[in-house]
Design a protein around this motif. Sequence first.
Motif, short mmCIF file in Angstrom:
data_model
loop_
_atom_site.label_atom_id
_atom_site.label_comp_id
_atom_site.label_asym_id
_atom_site.label_seq_id
_atom_site.Cartn_x
_atom_site.Cartn_y
_atom_site.Cartn_z
N PRO A 73 -77.05 -3.79 -96.13
CA PRO A 73 -75.96 -4.52 -95.47
C PRO A 73 -75.92 -4.38 -93.96
O PRO A 73 -75.19 -5.10 -93.29
CB PRO A 73 -74.71 -3.89 -96.10
N GLY A 74 -76.71 -3.43 -93.42
CA GLY A 74 -76.64 -3.16 -91.99
C GLY A 74 -75.90 -1.86 -91.71
O GLY A 74 -75.01 -1.46 -92.46
N ILE A 75 -76.31 -1.18 -90.63
CA ILE A 75 -75.64 0.02 -90.16
C ILE A 75 -75.56 -0.05 -88.65
O ILE A 75 -76.09 -0.97 -88.02
CB ILE A 75 -76.37 1.30 -90.60
N GLU A 76 -74.91 0.90 -88.06
CA GLU A 76 -74.66 0.87 -86.61
C GLU A 76 -75.94 0.69 -85.81
O GLU A 76 -75.98 -0.09 -84.86
CB GLU A 76 -73.96 2.16 -86.19
N LEU A 77 -77.02 1.39 -86.17
CA LEU A 77 -78.24 1.36 -85.38
C LEU A 77 -79.31 0.44 -85.98
O LEU A 77 -80.43 0.39 -85.49
CB LEU A 77 -78.80 2.78 -85.24
N ASP A 78 -78.96 -0.26 -87.01
CA ASP A 78 -79.88 -1.23 -87.62
C ASP A 78 -79.01 -2.33 -88.21
O ASP A 78 -78.79 -2.40 -89.42
CB ASP A 78 -80.73 -0.54 -88.69
N LYS A 79 -78.52 -3.19 -87.34
CA LYS A 79 -77.39 -4.05 -87.67
C LYS A 79 -77.73 -5.22 -88.59
O LYS A 79 -76.85 -5.75 -89.25
CB LYS A 79 -76.77 -4.61 -86.38
N LYS A 80 -78.96 -5.64 -88.63
CA LYS A 80 -79.29 -6.87 -89.33
C LYS A 80 -79.38 -6.66 -90.84
O LYS A 80 -80.20 -5.87 -91.32
CB LYS A 80 -80.62 -7.43 -88.82
N PRO A 81 -78.57 -7.38 -91.61
CA PRO A 81 -78.69 -7.28 -93.07
C PRO A 81 -80.05 -7.83 -93.52
O PRO A 81 -80.62 -8.73 -92.91
CB PRO A 81 -77.54 -8.16 -93.59
N ARG A 82 -80.57 -7.27 -94.63
CA ARG A 82 -81.85 -7.74 -95.14
C ARG A 82 -81.98 -7.41 -96.62
O ARG A 82 -81.15 -6.70 -97.19
CB ARG A 82 -83.01 -7.11 -94.37
N ASP A 83 -83.01 -7.97 -97.20
CA ASP A 83 -83.35 -7.73 -98.61
C ASP A 83 -82.30 -8.26 -99.57
O ASP A 83 -82.21 -7.79 -100.72
CB ASP A 83 -83.61 -6.24 -98.88
N PHE A 84 -81.48 -9.24 -99.11
CA PHE A 84 -80.60 -9.94 -100.04
C PHE A 84 -81.48 -10.87 -100.89
O PHE A 84 -82.57 -11.28 -100.48
CB PHE A 84 -79.54 -10.73 -99.29
#
Length: 922
Positions: free
Chosen positions: A549-560
């Motif tokens: 879903p994303g985190i502070e230091l890796d903001k872009k969601p992926r693997d949906f």
Amino acid sequence: MANSYYFPPADNRGLWIVFVILMASFSSVAASAADDAPTFFRGLNLNGPAVTIDGHSWEGQDAKTYICKDKSFDSQNVKLLPSTDAERAKMIHSSRWGGNRVELNSIATGRYTVFLYVWEDNRPETYTVFVNDVEVVHNYNSGLEGHWEKLGPWYTDSKEGKIVISSKGGAANFSGIEIWKGEHDGSDVNLLTNDQILMFESKIRPLLIKHCYDCHSEKSEQVEGHLLVDSAPTLRQGGSLGPAVIPGDPDHSLLIEAVRYENDNMQMPPDDKLSDDEIASLEEWVRSGAPDPRRRATAIPLKTIDVAKAREFWSFRPISHPDPPLINNSQWATTDIDRFIYAILERHKLRPIAVADKRTLIRRATFDLIGLPPSPAEVDAFINDPSPRAFENVVERLLSSPQYGERWGRHWMDLVRYADTAGENSDYPIPQAYRYRNYIIDAFNNDKPYNDFLREQIAGDLLPATTDEERNEHVIATGYIASSRRFGSVIDDYPQHLTIEDTIDNMGRVVLGLTISCSRCHDHKFDPILQTDYYGLYGIFNSTKYAFPGIELDKKPRDFIPLLKDGKLDTELAYAVTDGYVGDAALQIRGEPKQPGELIPRKFPDLLGGQRLTKAEAKQSGRLQLAEWLTDPQNPLTARVMVNRIWQYHFGKGLVRTPSDFGFRGLPPSHPELLDWLATQFIESGWSVKHMHRVIMNSRVYQLTSTTGDATDQINIQQAMEVDPGNELHWRFDRQRLDAESLRDTLLLLSTELDVSRMEEPHPFPPAEKWGYTQHHPFRDSYESNRRSVYLMTARLNARPYFTAFDGPDRNASSAVRDNSVTTVQSLYLLNNGFIHGRAEKFATRLLKERDNDGQRIDLAFSLAFGRPPTADDKTNSQSFLKSVDDKIGADKKLSPEDIKLQCWTSFALALFRTNEFLYVD
């Protein structure tokens, strides 16, 4: 010199003969060690010429014995840290990256040891390394520019003539691969000298056997600290604190630190310190390189449980098929449930009290099944229906309502800790989470068989589907796993193991009623669940790719996961899971991912069968097999746990009062035969939840009154209160308070503001590219809506004050039983809160609009709020209340007569909303 011989004087010739014999025996030991010793098999410079390293010839990039399609990279000018010889440096500086996947072929069947050379040419990267799809290094940090490392040893078997080394995560630089035949600990494998063998066999091995083997050998009953000292590989690998021996460096070897008694927290042997000579021998041995002929790596024996003994416990026994008991008062019982309940009451010389009146029953059933009160018309229709099936018809009508799924879907959402945000430090939104919520609601409305419901949530993406709609439904169902809580805010060492723990913990509690996650760091302290059981399940979910879903230091969601439309991938996405890098997982010593232990095959807990994946099944994650194991009718827990929950939601408490703990620390069932009878009914009905509603709600037990009953009941009630004050035996029905959702939805319904439409769209989150949430400024939005509470946006780190006050569910952990508090905060909320005042004013407006006089308005208010007409006293008290309010505010000359009337009736509505009769269901 090790092999030089000194000829002693003749008078010592006898001693010399003994020495020669001893040396001959040691020579045979050396020969045996040489026979068993690992041998260099192959070296491969992945992006450079053939080289010679440590005296061994390595193949170059043109070799035909491997396949690698990764990108090539060479930078010979970067200074290596630490420095090394020229040939090794040439190999390290040239590498392959961008994948990574290296397939080594032409490898005969057998056991091998793998070493991997990696390096960093730029900024640090974090990646995980796999050998034959088994994770061997988790979130390795490549370090600063120039840093290199020889990773390993990793033991593996060739598969179909191949060994595959791969990585996932950041950009990994693979420089070279070194393969040994057999298990090699990385030490010098040259034949040990006689002096080295003599020293080890005469001084070191006897010392280790005498002082260490009891607690640190593969024959120990309990291996302490996960440390084995009975082989060279395990001694150098070390235990939970790290390598026990660093060859050549006694001052940094934990073994030497322990025997020196320099550390108060680590003193070995624990009873008596070794003699100075013994310590000196160990120091000299380590200083000389720790030469050790014990090449075969020993292993900590995997623990087992006595399954037969464990299954003597009530919840682990097979589900029985009890016949309903015979009772003396057969006329009272109308269903088999009644017979089970009455038999226990008879045993305690009790009897049930009277059946509730029709108004009470329809209010109870309607709140129970749809979470809203019945309309006056529905109450009147039921009262005027003389049919003996009148109540059955009410139940059927409610079960066919779309609002049924919204009510009972909310129960499931409590259990699976549903939320629209991820739960890590910044609490990133998940706009697609609503699809899983709607899947749950649809599943209950459609009476999806519970076994299919579970299978789809565990392994929907692996199930067959004949249409796009079915495939999309299955994928969306795995939102159950994807919605596991996320942790932290950093990229390096991202704590995925905690998310997997949350998955296992929730599945164990919700489906099996077991606290499996208690065995993450050690065997379960109370239940027969081993740490190997935990990591058998861990490997399944570690082989699963979770949507990110994303985190502070890796903001872009992926693997949906893309949904299908017209047979093609659509732009619409699901927050779901799919299979990832597949393989067994290593046991984590003390639950620490950086301290891997033995590799544990993916499996079901031994207690429940211990099923393992076949060779063919192991090519997938194992979630499909796990789903089958969970829903196997022979599994003694799944059906028992679910029927107990259904009973709990109807009666306010389960037959087992600890609904998510059927283990030794939980409570036993009050009616074990009834529980098994219900579980049998559930399975035989095709796992139909609606069938269980019908069976339970049409019983006399469900229809008992919760009040004092009639006059003839008073002696019985007094006796029952003495024998069973908690009503564990079900001699009456328990009054239940409206939960937070039912209270809010009812207020909106009475005020005519409830939007009963289904929510088919995501919440109005900002666009993902604008997300800048941090640990100190997490997601805090709250989107108001007049839809049913099940559709409200639920954030994990930002609870709505209303739901906090009225015991709403925990968004971060499974809520098996909600708190049922009575607090001054609730009273003040009902007295002063703007939401309550707003609904009271709208309710007052409705009363004034729909009826012409105060008497009729009082009648309507009582019918809507309580499901009954007012008594004569109710009317008198209501009129007195209205007059007293009018007298107080009527003197205000600034208010119009209409305003005064509205305020009077608003005050009246507020008074009704604070009564027990409104807030509780009898």
